[in-house]
Each structure stands twice: as C-alpha cells, then as structure tokens.
Design a protein around this motif. Structure first.
Motif, PDB file in Angstrom:
ATOM      1  N   GLU A 152      -6.708  -1.808   2.871  1.00 50.00           N
ATOM      2  CA  GLU A 152      -5.356  -1.668   2.364  1.00 50.00           C
ATOM      3  C   GLU A 152      -4.392  -1.388   3.510  1.00 50.00           C
ATOM      4  O   GLU A 152      -4.736  -0.727   4.487  1.00 50.00           O
ATOM      5  CB  GLU A 152      -5.281  -0.548   1.323  1.00 50.00           C
TER       6      GLU A 152
ATOM      7  N   ARG B 295      -0.403  -0.114   4.040  1.00 51.18           N
ATOM      8  CA  ARG B 295       0.818   0.443   3.460  1.00 51.18           C
ATOM      9  C   ARG B 295       1.964   0.295   4.451  1.00 51.18           C
ATOM     10  O   ARG B 295       1.855   0.744   5.590  1.00 51.18           O
ATOM     11  CB  ARG B 295       0.603   1.916   3.089  1.00 51.18           C
TER      12      ARG B 295
ATOM     13  N   ASP C 166       6.184   0.582   5.311  1.00 51.75           N
ATOM     14  CA  ASP C 166       7.502   1.141   5.050  1.00 51.75           C
ATOM     15  C   ASP C 166       8.521   0.176   5.655  1.00 51.75           C
ATOM     16  O   ASP C 166       8.664   0.081   6.875  1.00 51.75           O
ATOM     17  CB  ASP C 166       7.616   2.528   5.690  1.00 51.75           C
TER      18      ASP C 166
ATOM     19  N   ALA D 188       1.412  -1.128  -6.269  1.00 50.89           N
ATOM     20  CA  ALA D 188       2.519  -0.715  -5.410  1.00 50.89           C
ATOM     21  C   ALA D 188       3.865  -0.809  -6.114  1.00 50.89           C
ATOM     22  O   ALA D 188       4.852  -0.271  -5.643  1.00 50.89           O
ATOM     23  CB  ALA D 188       2.550  -1.579  -4.149  1.00 50.89           C
TER      24      ALA D 188
ATOM     25  N   ARG E  91       8.807   0.210  -0.040  1.00 48.66           N
ATOM     26  CA  ARG E  91       7.360   0.294   0.125  1.00 48.66           C
ATOM     27  C   ARG E  91       6.693  -1.013  -0.271  1.00 48.66           C
ATOM     28  O   ARG E  91       7.089  -1.666  -1.230  1.00 48.66           O
ATOM     29  CB  ARG E  91       6.777   1.421  -0.742  1.00 48.66           C
TER      30      ARG E  91
ATOM     31  N   GLU F 114       2.491  -2.406  -0.471  1.00 47.41           N
ATOM     32  CA  GLU F 114       1.067  -2.150  -0.258  1.00 47.41           C
ATOM     33  C   GLU F 114       0.326  -3.481  -0.361  1.00 47.41           C
ATOM     34  O   GLU F 114       0.502  -4.230  -1.319  1.00 47.41           O
ATOM     35  CB  GLU F 114       0.518  -1.150  -1.279  1.00 47.41           C
TER      36      GLU F 114
END
Length: 804
Positions: free
Chosen positions: A450, A452, A454, A484, A491, A493
C-alpha cells in the motif's frame, strides 16, 4: 575437418541440466556456444554478463515498425537455474562467442504457430499429451518412470550415475553467501554449488582438454540423446501445422550449426533434449534445409532484455516448459553444501514465523528427519520436494493446508523479480518509467504493498501523476483503494504491484510517445475522439486531470462540449455529472485552471434540472431503480460543488417532484428522503407525507416502494425519530396477510441493508412504541441515589464544578 559438435540436450529451466551444462562446457572448452533461441538476440548477449543483470529475465521480441505486442510479442524467459542462462553466463565470463540458432523472431512473429483445428475431444486430448511431451520430454520420461519431479529423475537416473564419487567441499566464502541468495547469485557461488567443475578454473581456459573428464561430463547427454531418439521414433506425428513449424525450427538450427562448424573447431550446442536427434546422425542436406525456410514472411523486430519473475515462470506456457516450483529449483541450484533439505525447512519456518505461526528449531529438526525417512521409504537416495512438502505439512503446519499454501506461494514458487542493466536497449518510454521510478523511490516490486499519498506534498503529487498516467496507458501498476474515499481530496491510497508483462504494455505505449507524459497526452486525445458516450468523455476529463495532462485537457473539453451539445438524454447527463464534480474538486487541490470545465458542469446541472421532470414519468420497477441511483449520484455530485444557486435549483426540482402521484413510489420516497437530509423540509412535514402514503387507500406495492426509497441507505432515521418509526410500524402491522407476502421481498431488501447494530436498536425501539420508554433500559427503574454517586466523576471529566 571440423570436429563433431558437443550436443547438450537439456530440460528447459532445470537445475540438474544447468549443473551438467556447466560441467560439460568446462570440460569441452568450446570456441563458440550455440543456444536455442532467436538469432536477433545475439547482440544482447554481452548484457547478460553485466553485474547489474539478475535472473529471472526474459528476451522480449516485438514488431519494430508497428508495435502491437499484445497480439504479437514473444518472450524467452530464463531463470538462474536455466541451462541456457548458465551457458550464456559461462561463455560471457570467458569471452566465448554465443549465437542463437532457433527460428528468427522476425519469422516467428510473422508466422505465429498454428494450433490444432480438431474438434474431436479424444483427438484434442491426444494432441495435448503430444504437446506436453514435445515441450518437456524429460518430464514425460520422469513421469513414465514414476517420478513427480523431473529433476529428481534426471539426477537419480542420469547425473548420479556419472558424477564424481567425492563432491568437493564448498569454500567458506561461498557457504556464507547463501544467506544473500535472494539478492542475486554470485558466479563463483554457482560454480561451487554445482560441485561438478572438475577442478577447472572459473575464469581460466585450459589449453588441453581432459578427455576423461569430457567423457564423464558428456555421458549424461549421450544417454538422454539416446532416450530422446527412442521417444521421437515412437511418438505420433503432430497436426500438420505444428509439424511444419517444428520442421522449420529444426532446419534453422541445422543451418546455424553448419555455419558455426565452418568457423570453429569446437562447437557446443545447448538446446531442448527433444531437438537433439534432429541435429545428429544423417542430416538433411544444406539445400534441403534452405528450401524449408526459403520465402517465409518476415517483419522487422526489436529485442531487449526485460525483468521476469518466478511466479510468471511458474505459469508461463511459452518458451520451453513451465516450472511448477521455480523457488525450489532456485534453492537446489544455489545451495552451496549438502544441507539442502535443512536449509529449505529453515526458510519455511521463517516464512511461518513472519506470519505469526509459532515454529521452533525442534520443529525443523523433526521435519528434516521425517523428510529423510519418507525418502528412504519411497526408495529415493535423497529427499525431494514431495518429501519436504509432506514433512512441512505434518510438522511445521500441523496439517493446516492454508499454512502450507503460504509456504508454496512464498518459497516453492516465490516472488523473486529479476533486474536488467540501465544501459539495456529498449523503448524510450520504458527508460523514462525506470528513471521516474528511481527519482520517486518507487522500485518495481512484485509483492503488493500500500502507498499513502498526501497530494499537498510535491513529491507525493508527482507519484500520483506517474501512477495515473501509466493507468491511462494501460499499465495497471497501481489501483486506488476504495477505502481511501471519504478521507479528503488531499489523500490518495494505492495498492501497487509490478508485473513483468508491463514491459509489453510499455512497448505498446511507446507508439504514442517517448515519455510517459507525451504518450499519455496522445493516448487521451485518441480516446476522446473515439469515446462512444458522454459519460466516457467525462470520465476521461477526470482521469486527464488526475494525471495532470494540461496539453490534453483542452481537446478533451472540446470533445465534451460537442458530445453535450448533441446528447439530449437526461440520463446521460446525470451519468456524466459525478465525474465532472469530482474533477472540479480535484482541480482545486491540484491547482489546475478549470474555469472552462466549471461552465460545462453548471450547464449540465441546469440541463438536468430542466429535463428531469419529463424523464421520471412512466417508469417500471427496473427503470425506477436505475433512475433512483442516478438521482443519488447527482445529489452526491452536488455535495462536491460549492455553488448555492445550483443546490437551490436542484432542491426546487426535487420538491416539485416529491409530491407527484404519477411517479413511481421508489422515486418519490427517495426524493423526500433527500429533501429531509438536506433540511429543505422538516420532520413534521415528512411525517404528514408519510401518513398520506401509509393509508389503506394506497396500494400496498406503491407504499412499499415509497418506504424502500425513503429508508434505503441507513436506519438512523428510524432510530432517532420515534414518530416516523411509529408510522412505519403501524403500516406494517396493518398489512393484510396476502398483501404482506407481496411486499415482503421489498421490505426485506430495505431493512437487510442496515448494519446489525441499527437493526437491533430499531427492534428495541419498536418493542416500546407508545409506552414512552426507550430501549432495553426502559425496563429498569432509575435510582436517583445511585445516579448521584456518578455526578462528581462526570463533573471532573467535564472540567466543571458540581453545584448541588
């Protein structure tokens, strides 16, 4: 006169064959090594000796002028334990020329092998068996001898009969190197692990050939060649198309062999064991072979090295035979001492322990003993994969097949990914992707992980752009996780996992440009021109923005304007709006100028509001359900649009339609719920409307549809509003028995969608309707004295003083 060539018939991807090939080459000291493969790959051989090259890798051939690799591309995968790979590495280390002598890729791609046209099931089954024998003849011989592992048969029947009685001990550095086997195998370690080098130096070249060593090294291949001659003589003739293809391939091999024998005295040939009889004995004349291949169509091709994986090697059905256990074969080939089984079971224990399974050294010791005992009972000199698997199942896994499947996936197959040097020739876009992966610290790995992001950070935003652009090009390296959603537009994901076949997708994408940005821009323009529906164009607008393609966006917006002007279907406009709204929202985050798109979006909202009243009339149950979903989609899209006038216009349309008697109950119920959630009507008004619907004069089916539309989603409304719950309860309890059976499926579908805690709370509230008491706590009498004991604690928690 040239000497006879050394013919090394092998099993593709066989560690036993790979060790035997290295021994034979070291003893024979050839002046040239010929390998079954496309001649266009000759120029790529030097890259195999680069220190950054790590198997498994594959040769990729694709049309150079008009790339269409999804239809016409060929791979030749090679693992560390592949005999061909070891022959290449051996030759490159000693500066011995390597030539490929199979059918050229230019001919193969222009003349793809034809399959059998038979429709007879028995004929098809016989053809499948024949194909399996031709692809992996050594595996067929092993199966006939009762072996489940062709390499075990090869070693037991062939190699062990001719191997040296004393195996040289591996030096200490090589033994230590086994701990880093997953990071690549050192050339010296492989040489020591084979145990059959016969004292020949790794990089030295003997001036004289040891005839005794040569006879010992060649004996296994002579035996297998004799066996293949018997198999070929007794095998039925394949279908005509396959027979012609095989005849052409072997003609090319003989042509290449004749050419090498004219130039060199000592020639070694590494090819599939099936083809050895075609290269020995009385051969067809050179003119006959030339006639077989004369006039075959050709196309211009390009070739390169690409990374491969053990998982793909296990499932690959192209070059040579597929390998069910590449991880096990890799372990066999790279093990540097006699403790093969012990090391394997230690690694299996490590896999289980990393997954939280308690496995101790005692388990490993007992599993080793069991594997050795099973080998003895089965008449085998050493334990093989079948024995260690049975031992791991019984001792390490306690009979749990899921744990065993974990070992099989991570060890028996494995997720090893190869590597090719940066200077390897290839399509420019692939080099651009590799550079971006290094710059953004996103190494191509097979295992899923995964990511993530920003989007307020420039580094993460660049990562997101790369992943979105590759998706536009058909390279599904990553996918956005649904979980997500709802975490803010800043954000993202992702779940990313690199696959070898992406190399083919990049070749195809190379037709659109030399960089990812250039290719994605051209690809979007092509898709916008060919989009079939308005929703397709709006989805493309969203993807174009996510990928940050400013040069492509104007063309896509032009296509959107054109489609919207020609499309008067309100349903299509409603399908298109959610993507437009999301695009505006993401545009605010990514700093993109979307003034033109904003005008298009608000124009779409206006057209929907004008056309919806005419579009919702006269719908049956199925069409009403689809329209309800579209209305929900528009409502959700408007929540992303910061425009009070648009919201007011939409709620005005819903208010006018929510009281119409000629609409399907599912739609009016849903519109009333949306108005209540938006605060456009209060609970008292909704209660009055529901009371009008839940009357005896309204057909039960219409009432049930209204309730389904109103209550769909969640049950919090019934949990917190006792008046609405009482209305629904009174209507349900008053439905006649025969009518209740009719509406039961609708009601069950509505209430079954609620979470279990909400259903439980609704049931508790319904049990006390009209009593003035709430839930299970209503059965308990309140004790003021006991409650007073809690007041000081509650006051301290709230930071307040208690005043009595």
């Amino acid at each position: 006169m040239a000497s006879e060539p050394l013919l090394l018939g092998v099993r593709h991807h066989g560690p036993g064959s790979a060790r035997a090939v290295r021994r034979a080459l070291a003893a024979f000291q050839p002046e040239v090594v010929l390998i079954e493969g496309p001649p266009e790959a000759d120029a790529l051989v030097p890259y195999a000796g680069d220190e950054d090259m790590r198997a498994p890798v594959a040769l990729l051939a694709y049309p150079a002028d008009n790339p269409d690799p999804k239809l016409r591309a060929s791979f030749w995968p090679l693992a560390e334990f592949s005999p061909e790979w070891q022959a290449i590495r051996w030759a490159v280390a000693r500066e011995v020329p390597v030539r490929f002598i199979d059918m050229p890729a230019s001919v193969r791609l222009a003349n793809p092998p034809a399959g059998s046209d038979s429709t007879d099931p028995e004929a098809e089954e016989a053809g499948a068996v024949e194909a399996a024998v031709r692809i992996d003849p050594i595996g067929a011989l092993a199966e006939a001898a009762g072996y489940d592992d062709p390499e075990r048969w090869w070693e037991d029947v062939v190699e062990h009969r001719f191997a040296d009685p004393v195996r040289p001990a591996a030096p200490a550095p090589a033994a230590a190197a086994v701990e880093g086997v997953d990071e690549g195998v050192d050339e010296a370690v492989v040489a020591d692990a084979s145990g059959v080098m016969g004292g020949v130096g790794l990089f030295a070249r003997e001036a004289d050939i040891d005839e005794e060593e040569l006879r010992a090294a060649a004996a296994p291949f002579e035996a297998i060649a004799e066996a293949m001659g018997v198999v070929r003589a007794s095998a039925p003739r394949p279908p005509e198309a396959e027979a012609v293809d095989e005849e052409r391939r072997e003609a090319y091999m003989r042509i290449g062999l004749r050419g090498a024998l004219k130039e060199f005295e000592r020639v070694a040939v590494v090819c599939g064991a099936w083809h050895v009889p075609a290269l020995t004995g009385p051969l067809p004349s050179a003119s006959a072979d030339a006639a077989v291949v004369r006039g075959l169509p050709k196309i211009k091709v390009s070739m390169t090295w690409v990374p491969w994986t053990h998982a793909r090697l296990a499932s690959w059905q192209g070059y040579g035979a597929g390998v069910r256990s590449p991880g096990w074969y890799h372990h066999l080939f790279t093990s540097v001492d006699a403790h093969v089984i012990e090391r394997w079971l230690v690694r299996a224990a490590g896999v289980l322990r990393r997954d939280g399974v308690p496995v101790s050294s005692a388990h490993v010791i007992e599993a080793t003993r069991l594997a050795q005992a099973l080998a003895t009972m089965r008449g085998r000199p050493l334990a093989g994969l079948a024995e260690v698997t049975d031992a791991a199942r019984a001792v390490l896994c306690d009979g749990d097949e899921l744990r065993l499947a974990l070992i099989n996936r991570r060890l028996v197959v494995g997720d090893r990914l190869g590597r090719v040097p940066d200077q390897t020739p290839g399509v420019p876009i692939a080099k651009d992707v590799a550079g971006s992966q290094r710059r953004l610290r996103l190494p191509p790995r097979v295992e899923r992980r995964e990511l993530r992001l920003d989007l307020r950070q420039a580094f993460d935003l660049d990562r997101s752009r790369l992943l979105h652009r590759l998706r536009l090009l058909g390279v599904e390296w990553g996918k956005v996780l649904a979980a997500a959603k709802g975490k803010g537009t800043f954000r993202e994901e992702w779940e990313i996992a690199w696959q070898p076949e992406f190399a083919v997708d990049l070749v195809e994408a190379g037709a659109y440009g030399t960089t990812v940005l250039e290719a994605a821009t051209a690809r979007v323009a092509e898709q916008a021109a060919s989009a079939a529906t308005l929703a397709d164009v709006t989805a493309l607008v969203e993807r174009c923005l996510l990928a940050d393609l400013p040069d492509a966006l104007p063309g896509v917006l032009d296509a959107l304007d054109e489609r919207m002007a020609l499309d008067a279907d309100v349903a299509h406009l409603m399908d298109a709006l959610p993507a437009l709204a999301r695009t505006l929202r993401y545009g605010d985050v990514r700093g993109t100028d979307l003034s033109a798109l904003r005008d298009v979006t608000f124009g779409t909202i206006t057209r929907i509001c004008v056309g919806l009243p005419a579009a919702v009339g006269g719908l049956d149950d199925t069409a009403a359900a689809v329209m309800r979903d579209r209305i929900d989609g528009v409502q959700a899209a408007l929540a992303l649009v910061d425009d009070a006038e648009a919201h007011e216009r939409w709620q005005g349309v819903l208010a006018g339609l929510s009281t119409r008697d000629d609409l399907h109950g599912l739609l009016t119920g849903r519109m009333n719920r949306l108005l209540l959630d938006a605060g456009a009507v209060d609970v008292d008004e909704i209660g009055a409307r529901m009371a009008l619907v839940l009357t005896v004069g309204v057909p039960v089916a219409r009432t049930a549809a209204w309730i389904e539309g109103f209550l769909a989603g969640d049950g919090l409304l019934l949990v917190h509003d006792e008046r609405l719950l009482a209305l629904v309860d009174a209507w349900l309890t008053g439905i006649p028995g025969d009518a209740f059976l009719e509406v039961l499926p609708l009601l069950r579908r509505t209430f079954s969608g609620y979470p279990v805690p909400q259903r439980r709370m609704i049931g508790e509230r319904a049990a006390h309707i009209g009593t003035g008491r709430r839930g299970a706590e209503a059965d308990e009498d309140l004790d003021p004295a006991r409650g007073a004991l809690l007041l000081p604690v509650a006051a301290r928690l709230l930071g307040r003083e208690l005043h009595v």
